[in-house]
Design an enzyme around this catalytic site. Sequence first.
Site, short mmCIF file in Angstrom:
data_model
loop_
_atom_site.label_atom_id
_atom_site.label_comp_id
_atom_site.label_asym_id
_atom_site.label_seq_id
_atom_site.Cartn_x
_atom_site.Cartn_y
_atom_site.Cartn_z
N ASP A 26 3.03 0.08 -8.88
CA ASP A 26 2.96 -0.57 -7.58
C ASP A 26 4.23 -0.28 -6.83
OD1 ASP A 26 0.51 -1.73 -7.38
OD2 ASP A 26 1.08 -3.42 -8.68
N ASP B 101 13.35 -17.39 10.84
CA ASP B 101 12.51 -16.60 9.92
C ASP B 101 13.21 -16.49 8.57
OD1 ASP B 101 10.95 -14.82 8.64
OD2 ASP B 101 10.95 -13.31 10.25
N GLU C 183 12.85 -10.12 5.34
CA GLU C 183 12.93 -9.24 6.51
C GLU C 183 13.73 -9.93 7.62
OE1 GLU C 183 10.13 -9.81 4.90
OE2 GLU C 183 9.10 -7.91 4.49
N THR D 79 -2.24 -13.44 15.64
CA THR D 79 -1.54 -12.73 16.72
C THR D 79 -0.61 -11.67 16.19
OG1 THR D 79 0.23 -14.34 16.68
CG2 THR D 79 -1.58 -14.78 18.19
N LYS E 282 8.63 -10.97 18.83
CA LYS E 282 8.70 -9.73 18.04
C LYS E 282 7.47 -9.68 17.14
CE LYS E 282 10.88 -10.88 13.72
NZ LYS E 282 11.68 -11.95 13.28
N ASP F 66 -1.24 -7.94 -11.25
CA ASP F 66 -1.12 -9.37 -11.41
C ASP F 66 -2.28 -10.15 -10.81
OD1 ASP F 66 -0.43 -8.76 -8.86
OD2 ASP F 66 1.62 -9.54 -9.00
N ASP G 64 -6.99 -7.24 -9.64
CA ASP G 64 -6.50 -6.15 -10.48
C ASP G 64 -7.21 -6.11 -11.83
OD1 ASP G 64 -4.66 -4.98 -8.84
OD2 ASP G 64 -3.04 -6.33 -9.45
#
Lengths: 596, 197, 700
Positions: free
Chosen positions: C315, C352, C356, C388, C402, C526, C530
């Site tokens: 993965d 956030d 990221e 959205t 953003k 996991d 899978d």
Amino acid sequence: MTFLGICQIFFFISLILLIAKPLGLYIYNVLEGNNTLFSGILRPSEMLIYRLANIDFCEEMNWLKYTQCVIAFSLVSMLLTYLLLIFQNLLPLNPMHFGLSDAPAYATKMTPDLAFNTAISFTTNTNWQSYAGETTMTYLSQMLALAFHNFVSSATGIAVAIAVIRGFIANRVGTIGNFWTDLTRITIYILLPICIPLALLLVSQGVVQNLNPYLTFTTLDNHNQTLSFGLVASQEAIKNLGTNGGGFFNANSAHPFENPTPLTNLLEMLSIFIIPAALTYTFGKMVKDTRQGVALLTVMTIIFLIGTLVTYHFEAKGNPNFKPYNINYATNQLGDSGGNMEGKELRFGIANSSLFAVVTTDTSCGAVNCLHDCLTPMGGLITLLNIELGEVVFGGTGSGLYGIIVFAVLSVFIAGLMVGRTPEYLGKKIEKKEVKMAMLFILIAAFSILVFTAIASVINFPKDSFWNSFGSGTNNLNNVGPHGFSELLYAFSSCTGNNGSAFAGLSANTPFYNILLGIAMFLGRFFMIIPVLAMAGSLSEKKLVPASIGTFPTYSYLFVILLISVILIVGALTFFPALCLGPIIEEFLMRQGKLF
Amino acid sequence: MIKIFLDSIKLTLVLAIITGLIYPLVITGLANIMFDDKANGSLLYDQNHKVIGSKLIGQAFTSNKYFQGRPSRAGNGYDALLSGGSNLGSTSQKLIEGNKDFDGIKQLAAKYRLVNKIDFTTKIPVEAVTASASGLDPDISYENAMLQAPRIASVRHLSQNKVTDLIELNVQKRELGFIGEPRINVLILNLDLDKLP
Amino acid sequence: MTNENIKKQSKSIYDKKIINRALIDAFIKLNPKTLFKNPVMFVVLIGSIITTIMFFENIVKGYKFENLLFQFQITIWLWFTVLFANFAEAMAEGRGKAQADTLKKNKQATMATRETVRGTTESVLASSLKKGDIVLVKANETIPSDGEVIEGVASVNESAITGESAPVIRESGGDRSAVTGGTTVLSDWLRIKISVDPGQTFIDRMINLVEGANRQKTPNEIALDILLAGLTIVFLLAVATLYPFSIYSYQSCPHKAPDLFSLISLLVCLIPTTIGGLLSAIGIAGMDRVLQYNVLATSGKAVEAAGDVDTLLLDKTGTITLGNRQAVEFVVAPKIAIQDLADAAQLSSLSDETPEGRSIVIYAKNYGIRERELSDKDVTFIPFSAQTRISGVNINNREIRKGATDSIFNYAKHNGFTVPYELEREVTRIAQSGGTPLVVADNISGLLGAIYLKDVVKGGMKERFAQLRSMGIRTIMITGDNPLTAAAIASEAGVDDFLAQATPENKMELIKREQTGGRLVAMTGDGTNDAPALAQADVGVAMNTGTQAAKEAGNMIDLDSNPTKLIEVVEIGKQLLMTRGALTTFSIANDVAKYFAILPAMFGSLYALNANTHGPLWALNIMGLHSAQSAILAAVIFNALIIIVLIPLALKGVTYRAMDAKSLLQRNFLIYGLGGLVAPFPGIWIIDQILVILHLAPIS
């Protein structure tokens, strides 16, 4: 050893290596059903044979069916030979009236146990001979009962080897070819076309080929001599080409009518080695990687050369027991004909006799141009060992190839783990079943050779008993001391290995030996063929694993060394203790001057 | 299974006829057309067209006037119906020292010296005292012939040179210069000897 | 799992407790019934019994002392040979057993609070819980059995199973709902539906596994067993027939045939006792090594298969890349200052908490933008919504948004702005180079620019994959990314191939395609989806954090849930096979030397001129051993001791190096093949010297 002697050895093996590729390619094309040089004439004959015998030539057989065909065909043809031999006195082409009331005094009786032994012997490609051809067999027996088997037993061996290769290349197919077509094609496309010119070449050198009755005359010095004749050349050709080895005459390829000149000798040795050598190329071609075949051929060539040079060395060194009589018993560099000449023909000399002895025991041929019983202990050791290694150095037609494949499978299994993968050979995983069959192959040889020799070396019969008129089993020996033991060991090794050569001092034409040796030949043939075909069957059902850089490389020089080691360790160690009591101790005793 | 056996029987018969009858008979025919002499045993005849032997098969020579071949264990010597050898190993007392019914190397060497009047210091060629594998070996070595030459010369009242010249003439060289061993065919040598004036 | 942990566990190979226990087990394992499964050792056992009986018989018969001494020593060393082999196996099992003991102890004491039908609770023994029972586990209580969280969130200490002390979160629903019996709830509470019956729990299975209770021989082990049994029979034939042979030989000389002690000694020395004795230890140790990496293999077969793997499906996220994308570049739209973009990007990311988002805040600092605290009054954060695909912040009247390219472009157009061609091109460039563009806009200036979020490939992965390639293993990266992104990361990470936009279906298809081509496939997984692929793969490693379905489908469970470990598992598998091959080769090569010790000893007197000299076969005594008795003893002792000497190798495995098969073979062939051929010569010689010095064997 002389320079010229060594030259001849290398000349011989070079010729073999030169012819191996084109012949191997031809065999490949024949077995793939491709068009070949002789297809124009032979294809119609092939089809005619299928029609006559009502054979379905399109059928693809699984291993079980293939094996059943091999066994059934062998049994039927064995029975035919047995019947022909038993009733040979009633059949035509019997100019010397063998088995009839007016038979000459020297004629040997064809007893049921001798016929049994001979029938097994020729069916199993062994050609062990408890009889002397010129005093026992009618011309019809020689050609129809025996020479016929020389063709088909050899063809059967090749067919089995090809079937084993098909097991490797089949990708979950489960079938390994059609025995009937393999047998027919090998016989008429490969064996016959080579035999015809070969036989004529032999005749051109003096090998006899006629149906004349024996000729009695007075010699130059006023003695009587009787010359025996027969269809020798035609039989000689297939005897060697098919690694059969059963001589027309008692002296086999030492007899001047079978092998009159050094040139015929070279031809005969070439014809013994050529098909087994070519099959390695066929093998490489079939598995689509000729390097694989080259690796096997390299292994064979190396062991062959070691064996030949050792034998030659010791034969040339001669027998030190001759020393007290001031005999020129050792070869010196000037090249005069010294060496152990007892039991050797002068025209072949030490070099060609040593070479022939190794050639015939590396393969399952068993033709001899010198007496193996008279070889020096070390020379005898090499011939014995060659047979006990399973005759995988070139080996019998077909049987040599499947034998060495079994060893390759074992090598891959033992050492292949060392690269950290489940062992694979030619893209097939080597697992439980393959190992089981390979071990069975090794075990049966060891069992038959060792246990039967053990029985013969201690068994007791009353004197003049039906089973063994000589009394105890060791009374049949021509030699006492360690050499006598070698004679026994050689007999069972030779029969189990389907070789057929002998330390011929052993008087084996008694029911006890005929039957026990017959069983050894039977085990050595069919109980080898069944496991290898079973292995082929198991392999044919597996999927092919593509080779990667992580795959054990079975064409590298390392594999060559490994395979040689496994052949020597597994093969030789099994028999090393026994060999110690035979040729090895005899060598030491010979040097001490001890006589028996 | 029955079908397999039936197929086997049919194929056995067909192949037996092809390889066991047609093939050898065809070869016999061809051989007798192409190599008539060789196919029938390379026979030699005397002046009366009587067979006196085969070029390829050794003969027993017991008279002193003839070159003698190697010892033979085929029957009582050069018996072409009992081809074979001693089958005795290197440590065989019988082979080396012999017994009352059997000449070993010891006796053979002694006899050879006696017949040819050779003293002990001269080495005997090994093939002169050993038996061949077939017992029918037609050849002897050059050294062996040369050791016999004085005897032949004296029995036949010939000059020794004449005999040795004959020997030289009869030496068969190695094939292609390196295959096999140089040798002398005893029967032919003796025939040539008889032809000498 | 930390390095420290590995060290702690591997030290315990030589743990005193384990050795003591193995010593006792070595004797318990003398039971012929157990030994019968090991044909090589069974033959040695029979040999020991025969020599023992004969030894006592000979005492009664009143043999000379020096003969009895010899016979006694042979007998003792034959017993030692069997015991050493048993000891090796017991040592291999030792750590597993110790671990199992700890696990068992924990298990016995546990009590559970079970809900009854009437809605009340009752206290029961954990071992009595059945499938479907519902239990309540509070802070500091041990979870009594395996199950599914149906209510609550809690931090759980799973160190009992994984050895990892950092707590993990378990909550109902999703992929983090599975809990394992024996782990401890640290805070809060959980309502758990038990999913297994007694005796079937993870801990039970683990106990069975580490104890090796129902250890089954692997296919390769079975094949090797056949080989060893075959060789044993061959050598049995070779030795047994020696007796009749020698009867013939001794007819022509006055000495007696070899006695049973010598014959049995020869047999024991020839049969492959080294590998026969260590074979099962190697297998157990292999599984144990996997366990040291905190991977539970359900069978030895799986570990073996790992060594054969040709294709690794990895993965992308978490295995090849760090698993979180990071901001690496701000790309401004025309006429926008980079500071403005950085400022807007940071503002929109302040709330956030995803990796990221954090990385954007940090990256913005490079442009002199400080992290700020904004007061709640003026600011409204717009959280990310899947519909959205936009998040943002409203500061007074300024709306900063953003999000995904298309969504923000639409947002800008909606607000009457145009999309500059340059920005569009930049965004495509980012996507093509394997990154994820995040576009930023506001309602004042329109489009401000884009943030280049990049998947960061873990350090050292490229070298790792190159190593795998050199061993002939192909790596395939599995990712949900689009093909462009996938290709870029694949080339950066150095994998051989990739599967982009992976779905459970095309993953399955890929595995099947590889398998049809004859290749063995390993993968990790996991999620529940899978499970089919894990089951189809030849080696399927399920993450312990994964769903129950995934764990059941795979044949290994990674307790640390670290997908990178697949590579280590493959290496352990290879090492296991290599160890087996090396010791087999070594064992067989050993025979040569033993022949040169025992055969001259046995037949050294054959054809001797008189009783005081040696016969010709004594010349085979190339080692110059002192006497027949010392030679036989030395060979037998060497044969026994070599088992002990090789136990560490069998337990630790041969040194593993990533290289191609040819070099590996060359290396191992030299060490174990040639080594096996040569080593016994000096070994036997030294033992012979010692025996003579200690007067345990005659000098001549």
